[in-house]
Each structure stands twice: as C-alpha cells, then as structure tokens.
Enzyme design. Structure first.
Site, PDB file in Angstrom:
ATOM      1  N   SER A   1      -2.596 -12.554   3.757  1.00 37.67           N
ATOM      2  CA  SER A   1      -3.082 -12.393   2.378  1.00 37.67           C
ATOM      3  C   SER A   1      -2.029 -12.887   1.380  1.00 37.67           C
ATOM      4  O   SER A   1      -2.373 -13.364   0.292  1.00 37.67           O
ATOM      5  CB  SER A   1      -3.460 -10.941   2.079  1.00 37.67           C
TER       6      SER A   1
ATOM      7  N   LYS B   1       0.797  -1.228   0.000  1.00 39.34           N
ATOM      8  CA  LYS B   1       0.000   0.000   0.000  1.00 39.34           C
ATOM      9  C   LYS B   1       0.828   1.275   0.000  1.00 39.34           C
ATOM     10  O   LYS B   1       0.278   2.365  -0.153  1.00 39.34           O
ATOM     11  CB  LYS B   1      -0.984  -0.011   1.178  1.00 39.34           C
TER      12      LYS B   1
HETATM   13  N1  PMP Z   1      -3.139  -7.680   1.552  1.00 42.05           N
HETATM   14  C1  PMP Z   1      -3.088  -6.835   2.582  1.00 42.05           C
HETATM   15  C2  PMP Z   1      -2.415  -7.284   3.843  1.00 42.05           C
HETATM   16  C3  PMP Z   1      -3.672  -5.562   2.476  1.00 42.05           C
HETATM   17  O1  PMP Z   1      -3.607  -4.713   3.526  1.00 42.05           O
HETATM   18  C4  PMP Z   1      -4.315  -5.210   1.288  1.00 42.05           C
HETATM   19  C5  PMP Z   1      -4.982  -3.856   1.169  1.00 42.05           C
HETATM   20  N2  PMP Z   1      -6.221  -3.797   1.845  1.00 42.05           N
HETATM   21  C6  PMP Z   1      -4.374  -6.137   0.237  1.00 42.05           C
HETATM   22  C7  PMP Z   1      -3.757  -7.358   0.404  1.00 42.05           C
HETATM   23  C8  PMP Z   1      -5.108  -5.868  -1.048  1.00 42.05           C
HETATM   24  O2  PMP Z   1      -4.611  -4.801  -1.784  1.00 42.05           O
HETATM   25  P1  PMP Z   1      -5.537  -3.889  -2.670  1.00 42.05           P
HETATM   26  O3  PMP Z   1      -6.158  -2.856  -1.763  1.00 42.05           O
HETATM   27  O4  PMP Z   1      -4.613  -3.274  -3.647  1.00 42.05           O
HETATM   28  O5  PMP Z   1      -6.591  -4.725  -3.295  1.00 42.05           O
END
Ligand code: PMP
Length: 308
Positions: free
Chosen positions: A270, A53
C-alpha cells in the site's frame, strides 16, 4: 550522541507512548520522476507495531479504558486485515487483555504468525469475502455475546480518524514547516485519510487531498479497499477528497520494489500504491506528503520481490 536514554513508564502501559512521532523521509530518488516536486513519506513503519494502525488502535483502546467499556474480564474483538490486529495484539498483551481477531484467511503468513506469537485467538474467515467477511464475522460474534467483548469496530469508530487528526496531521505540518501542498493516502478504514485530511483542510483550505484505491475489486493492495464494491466504512466521507486515484496492483508492486532498491525503504504494497499516486498527481511546484503505511518485512513471502 543525542539525549540521554531513560526508562519510559507513563500511562497505562509504556508501550502505548511509543506510537507516533514518526520520521518524515524525503524520497529523493523517486522524486527525480517529477522534477520540481518535493516528495516525502511519513514513515509509519517506525511505530512499535510496525504500521500506521498503532495510532488508532492506541486511541480506541485508551478511549475504551477511559469510558469503562474496556475493563477487566473483557476480550478485545475486531475485524482486521492484519495491521490493526497486530497493534491490538501488542497493546492488548501490554495492557493484560486477551485479543480475538477476525482476519481473512489469505492475509500473508507473516501476519498470521505474528498474531499467533502475541497469543491472539485467530478467527480465519473466507478469503473470497476479503475484509468484508471478517467484518461480518466480528459483528456476528459480538452480537452473540456482547457482554464478553470490547468491540472497538474500527470501521465505525470516530477515534480511528481522530487519532490521525490529533497526531499524524500536526506532525506532518511541523515536519514540512507548513509548506505542504498535497497529501496522498490509501483508503482502508479511511481513518488515515479522513483524520489527516480534515486537519489539513482546516489549516489550509486549498491543500490538495488525494485518496488512493485499488483499480478493481480483485487486487493485491493489502490493507486497501475498493470502496464501490466493498462494505463502506461508516467513518468514510468521499466528499473530503479533491481527487481519487486508482492504482493497479502491478504498478504498486513495481514501486514497492523501487522504494526498497532505490531508497532503502523496505515497506508494504500500500506504501508503493501511495507513492505511485503521489508521483502521478503532483505538478511542480509542489510539496507532496504520502504515507509509508507498514514494514515490508510483513510481505517477504510475496513473489513480486523476485522481479528485477
Ligand atoms: N495500508 C495498510 C498496509 C493497512 O493495513 C491499512 C489499514 N487497513 C491501510 C493502508 C489504510 O489505512 P486506513 O485504515 O487508515 O485507511
């Protein structure tokens, strides 16, 4: 020992220039699960704020400065499940702007403490409402006093996905020598998937783009959204994905442990979910790139590490 070290001082804050240009790491042990497939993780934990991010936060803040919407006297406000908040907090401090963040109360204690460490005004929202509760609270605050805030609204800001279109995707193309066949990424705001996906699709129309989601509304994949039961981000277009893969929380936990123990990569849940999806999807021959979204040091209080 490589190039000489020099001091960096370019742009409105040197820290902003440290985002991006992350390594692409071959997951050579996990890869053995799928013979004939090359599997790579884009090491976004390498960014100065420890997550993917940093790129969109940087881009949205720079755009705010360029348009004059972010100017002295303004407070940076947004809703975040944590990582965008850490990026805003870090860059806000470096640029000299106060930061106010609406965050679900159940994000990990490490994240809350990190935001406090940067001096953020933290607004904790109902954990049962998840990231949607944080979005509603940020909107309410902005509407009550629009003059006070610069509200990038990452879920509806095109500079979120553009950051990935302009930086993450070209880096992946360069690092794979244009050999990649599949790209896999989880959906939070969807900025990573939309930005990288759009650029890759332009480059090679038959590249396979796979989005990743939790398998239900109640899940432990921090940072990801279950789109059919959540406030759908304005920047999300479900039509871009060739396939959408649902991952169970327990499978993601198990893969996150394996990444630490077999690859030496301490990453977040994630990232584990993305790698599960990548291994499930790929049929040889394939060159698959996925995203290692953030550092695992943000999740050390989670119990799942204790399993063997
Ligand atoms: N993984 C984590 C740990 C995140 O904080 C985020 C952002 N919310 C994402 C994946 C997904 O990224 P994006 O917002 O670009 O979809």
């Amino acid at each position: 020992m490589g190039a000489p070290l020099t001091a960096i001082a370019i742009g409105p804050s040197p820290l902003l220039d440290l985002a991006g240009r992350t390594p692409l790491i071959r997951l050579s042990r996990i890869e053995r699960d799928c013979p004939g497939v090359e599997l790579y993780g884009k090491a976004e934990f390498h960014n100065p704020g420890g997550s993917v991010k940093d790129r969109p936060a940087r881009r949205m803040l720079l755009e705010g400065l360029a348009s004059g919407q972010l100017r002295p006297g303004k407070v940076i406000l947004d809703a975040t499940s944590g990582n965008t908040g850490i990026a805003y907090a870090m860059f806000g401090a470096a640029l000299g702007y106060p930061v106010s963040l609406c965050v679900p109360a159940n994000v990990t204690p490490e994240r809350k403490r990190m935001l406090m460490a940067y001096g953020v005004d933290l607004v904790l929202t109902d954990p049962l409402e998840g990231s949607d509760g944080a979005i509603r609270e940020a909107r309410r605050r902005y509407q009550a006093d629009p003059e006070r805030y610069f509200y990038p609204d990452q879920y509806n800001n095109d500079f979120n996905w553009r950051a990935h279109y302009e930086t993450t995707a070209p880096e992946i193309l360069e690092q794979t020598g244009g050999r990649l066949t599949h790209f896999v990424a989880g959906l939070g705001t969807s900025g990573t998937f939309m930005g990288v996906g759009r650029r890759l699709r332009e480059w090679k129309p038959d590249v396979v783009l796979a989005s990743v989601q939790p398998d239900g509304p109640l899940h432990g994949l921090e940072g990801l959204k279950h789109m059919s039961t959540a406030i759908v981000p304005g920047i999300y277009d479900p039509g871009l994905a060739d396939v959408d893969i649902q991952v169970e929380t327990e499978e993601a936990f198990a893969m996150t442990r394996r990444l630490a123990r077999e690859e030496g990569l301490l990453v977040g849940i994630s990232s584990g979910a993305n790698v599960v999806a990548a291994t499930r999807l790929a049929r040889p021959p394939a060159v698959v790139v996925t995203v290692l979204c953030d550092t695992g040091s943000r999740y050390l209080s989670e119990r799942f590490w204790e399993a063997s």
